[in-house]
Write an enzyme that holds these catalytic residues in place. Structure first.
Site, PDB file in Angstrom:
ATOM      1  N   ARG A 183       0.836  -1.213   0.000  1.00 25.68           N
ATOM      2  CA  ARG A 183       0.000   0.000   0.000  1.00 25.68           C
ATOM      3  C   ARG A 183       0.867   1.258   0.000  1.00 25.68           C
ATOM      4  O   ARG A 183       0.569   2.246   0.677  1.00 25.68           O
ATOM      5  CB  ARG A 183      -0.942   0.039   1.212  1.00 25.68           C
TER       6      ARG A 183
ATOM      7  N   SER B 267     -10.354  -0.494   3.518  1.00 24.12           N
ATOM      8  CA  SER B 267      -9.631  -0.801   4.759  1.00 24.12           C
ATOM      9  C   SER B 267      -9.110   0.508   5.337  1.00 24.12           C
ATOM     10  O   SER B 267      -8.460   1.274   4.625  1.00 24.12           O
ATOM     11  CB  SER B 267      -8.424  -1.697   4.484  1.00 24.12           C
TER      12      SER B 267
ATOM     13  N   GLU C  79      -4.580   3.798   6.505  1.00 25.80           N
ATOM     14  CA  GLU C  79      -4.278   3.625   5.082  1.00 25.80           C
ATOM     15  C   GLU C  79      -4.666   4.866   4.270  1.00 25.80           C
ATOM     16  O   GLU C  79      -3.907   5.296   3.404  1.00 25.80           O
ATOM     17  CB  GLU C  79      -5.014   2.378   4.564  1.00 25.80           C
TER      18      GLU C  79
HETATM   19  N1  EPU Z   1     -11.032 -10.667  10.414  1.00 22.60           N
HETATM   20  C1  EPU Z   1     -11.694 -10.777  11.603  1.00 22.60           C
HETATM   21  N2  EPU Z   1     -12.603  -9.808  11.920  1.00 22.60           N
HETATM   22  C2  EPU Z   1     -12.867  -8.778  11.109  1.00 22.60           C
HETATM   23  C3  EPU Z   1     -12.188  -8.670   9.889  1.00 22.60           C
HETATM   24  C4  EPU Z   1     -11.261  -9.630   9.548  1.00 22.60           C
HETATM   25  O1  EPU Z   1     -11.480 -11.711  12.370  1.00 22.60           O
HETATM   26  O2  EPU Z   1     -13.709  -7.957  11.468  1.00 22.60           O
HETATM   27  C5  EPU Z   1     -10.095 -11.730  10.014  1.00 22.60           C
HETATM   28  C6  EPU Z   1     -10.715 -12.534   8.871  1.00 22.60           C
HETATM   29  O3  EPU Z   1     -11.494 -13.577   9.348  1.00 22.60           O
HETATM   30  C7  EPU Z   1      -9.516 -13.031   8.125  1.00 22.60           C
HETATM   31  C8  EPU Z   1      -8.486 -11.945   8.368  1.00 22.60           C
HETATM   32  O4  EPU Z   1      -8.940 -11.153   9.455  1.00 22.60           O
HETATM   33  O5  EPU Z   1      -9.034 -14.231   8.684  1.00 22.60           O
HETATM   34  C9  EPU Z   1      -8.231 -11.099   7.133  1.00 22.60           C
HETATM   35  O6  EPU Z   1      -9.444 -10.516   6.670  1.00 22.60           O
HETATM   36  P1  EPU Z   1      -9.751 -10.314   5.111  1.00 22.60           P
HETATM   37  O7  EPU Z   1      -9.542 -11.574   4.369  1.00 22.60           O
HETATM   38  O8  EPU Z   1     -11.074  -9.653   5.018  1.00 22.60           O
HETATM   39  O9  EPU Z   1      -8.625  -9.360   4.589  1.00 22.60           O
HETATM   40  P2  EPU Z   1      -7.968  -8.053   5.223  1.00 22.60           P
HETATM   41  O10 EPU Z   1      -6.560  -8.394   5.573  1.00 22.60           O
HETATM   42  O11 EPU Z   1      -8.812  -7.494   6.295  1.00 22.60           O
HETATM   43  C10 EPU Z   1      -6.964  -7.159   2.980  1.00 22.60           C
HETATM   44  C11 EPU Z   1      -6.871  -5.849   2.288  1.00 22.60           C
HETATM   45  C12 EPU Z   1      -8.166  -5.558   1.543  1.00 22.60           C
HETATM   46  C13 EPU Z   1      -8.376  -6.666   0.529  1.00 22.60           C
HETATM   47  C14 EPU Z   1      -8.451  -8.004   1.291  1.00 22.60           C
HETATM   48  C15 EPU Z   1      -8.553  -9.191   0.357  1.00 22.60           C
HETATM   49  C16 EPU Z   1      -5.392  -4.451   3.621  1.00 22.60           C
HETATM   50  C17 EPU Z   1      -5.292  -3.325   4.592  1.00 22.60           C
HETATM   51  N3  EPU Z   1      -6.625  -4.791   3.262  1.00 22.60           N
HETATM   52  O12 EPU Z   1      -7.969  -7.047   3.973  1.00 22.60           O
HETATM   53  O13 EPU Z   1      -7.980  -4.348   0.842  1.00 22.60           O
HETATM   54  O14 EPU Z   1      -9.579  -6.471  -0.201  1.00 22.60           O
HETATM   55  O15 EPU Z   1      -7.232  -8.201   2.056  1.00 22.60           O
HETATM   56  O16 EPU Z   1      -7.350  -9.435  -0.285  1.00 22.60           O
HETATM   57  O17 EPU Z   1      -4.365  -4.975   3.190  1.00 22.60           O
HETATM   58  C18 EPU Z   1      -8.277  -1.992   1.034  1.00 22.60           C
HETATM   59  O18 EPU Z   1      -7.051  -1.893   1.055  1.00 22.60           O
HETATM   60  O19 EPU Z   1      -9.018  -0.972   1.065  1.00 22.60           O
HETATM   61  C19 EPU Z   1      -8.887  -3.308   0.997  1.00 22.60           C
HETATM   62  C20 EPU Z   1     -10.206  -3.484   1.103  1.00 22.60           C
END
Ligand code: EPU
Length: 350
Positions: free
Chosen positions: A164, A246, A346
């Site tokens: 990012r 995010s 972010e």
């Molecule tokens: N989780 C929780 N509770 C929550 C949210 C997430 O326990 O409320 C756990 C989920 O169960 C999962 C883990 O955290 O095991 C990761 O969650 P998720 O797969 O939704 O991905 P993320 O790491 O939260 C990142 C990117 C997103 C992107 C997704 C999918 C960042 C900051 N965010 O989110 O990007 O869509 O992976 O690849 O790296 C963005 O940057 O705006 C964005 C939406």
């Protein structure tokens, strides 16, 4: 080239925050940037580059000259035995550009479907989702230097992509730095889409889709459709519920720090990185602190993804940038107190 005054910015930011631009210029091409540079009234004015407004928090009226990038155009520039090179204007809507490429047989960006924002914003924060980052499909970009009035081209190495992050997020602070924040406007981006196309389906949510549908050899269009469905189920549509995706980056820690946290919270979601560090899921950390569904004023934590902060007041009584930042700080404090980890926002706070 017309510079408009006192322009409402609510339609131009995905949170739906109310703020105004003292001055705003719509940039339809390099000629508009050249005209501004040639005009003594604007040449040295501080500027703020606005793309899709999907990654900003407006905390007040913007006094800088807002450059609203509206440069259009989508074309296959070149096809070689090893890749398709597609060029897109910075003002194209990101999702529409991805859809156009998949439909026309230039696959490779389907995992990044439905990310809000514009093509020009995509390299700024090296957007990434579901196993693909922009830098994996990037060829080069054209930008306009607001100081010299000249256009230039950068390759991937010169963009200094990180998680990012890119050169466009940094301010030059010394002679050896290459920060371009506020100094350059991205005008066109070229994508290098490798041939033969290969599906990227290692991400858990995509593996689930393959199991569910029994389709283990999905086409790019199938993946595009799955990603849209996955995102629609998990992330709020900013047109319905304002948000900036995010709100925090996923933090990285050392294996020792991670072991320490696991000892206290065995369920913590973590991913080992190639460089030996460990990435933690910020959404999980925030969720574990009990923030999901909570609000401070009109700023809320989304019920289905704690990493997303939302505007609970809609268009009529919208959240303020101050409320968003108050909630963000409260979240940072509780995650720090419980886990000793500092979450980094972010979006760009303006
Ligand atoms: N989780 C929780 N509770 C929550 C949210 C997430 O326990 O409320 C756990 C989920 O169960 C999962 C883990 O955290 O095991 C990761 O969650 P998720 O797969 O939704 O991905 P993320 O790491 O939260 C990142 C990117 C997103 C992107 C997704 C999918 C960042 C900051 N965010 O989110 O990007 O869509 O992976 O690849 O790296 C963005 O940057 O705006 C964005 C939406």
């Amino acid at each position: 080239m017309i510079v408009e005054s006192n322009v409402p910015l609510q339609p131009y930011n995905s949170f739906g925050i109310v703020a105004r631009a003292q001055h705003l210029a719509r940039i339809a091409g390099e000629a508009d940037l050249a005209a501004l540079h040639a005009d003594p009234a604007w040449r040295d004015a501080p500027r703020f580059v606005l793309g899709g407004g999907s990654n900003i928090v407006l905390t007040g009226d913007v006094k800088s000259l807002v450059l609203k990038v509206e440069i259009k155009g989508l074309r296959l520039l070149e096809e070689t035995p090893r890749a398709w090179i597609v060029e897109a204007g910075a003002g194209e809507t990101w999702h529409d550009a991805v859809e156009w490429m998949v439909r026309n047989g230039y696959p490779g960006l389907e995992n990044l479907a439905l990310i809000p924002g514009t093509v020009g914003g995509s390299p700024v924060q090296n957007i990434g989702a579901y196993g693909v980052e922009l830098q994996d499909r990037f060829d080069s970009l054209d930008a306009f230097d607001l100081e010299t009035g000249r256009s230039f081209t950068l390759d991937a190495a010169q963009c200094a992509f990180g998680y990012r992050d890119s050169v466009f997020k940094h301010v030059r602070s010394g002679p050896n730095d290459f920060g371009l924040a506020g100094k350059a406007v991205i005008t066109r981006v070229r994508f290098r889409l490798p041939k033969p196309w290969k599906a990227v389906v290692g991400y858990l949510d995509l593996e689930r889709k393959m199991e569910e549908t029994g389709n283990f050899t999905p086409s790019a269009q199938d993946i595009f459709d799955w990603i849209c469905a996955i995102r629609r189920a998990k992330l709020p549509d900013w047109r319905v519920l304002g948000n900036a995706g995010s709100f925090f980056k996923n933090p990285t820690v050392t294996p020792e720090q991670c072991a320490d946290i696991i000892a206290r919270d065995p369920k913590i979601v973590h991913y080992p990185m190639d460089d030996g560090s460990i990435k933690l899921a910020a959404g999980w950390l925030i969720d574990a602190c009990g923030w999901k569904g909570k609000s401070v004023g009109n700023a809320g934590v989304y019920e289905r993804q704690a990493l997303v902060l939302v505007n609970r007041g809609g268009r009529e009584n919208p959240v303020t940038g101050g409320e968003v930042m108050t909630l963000a700080k409260a979240i940072q404090t509780s995650v720090y107190e419980r886990f000793g980890i500092r979450l980094e926002p972010e979006p760009v706070v303006v």
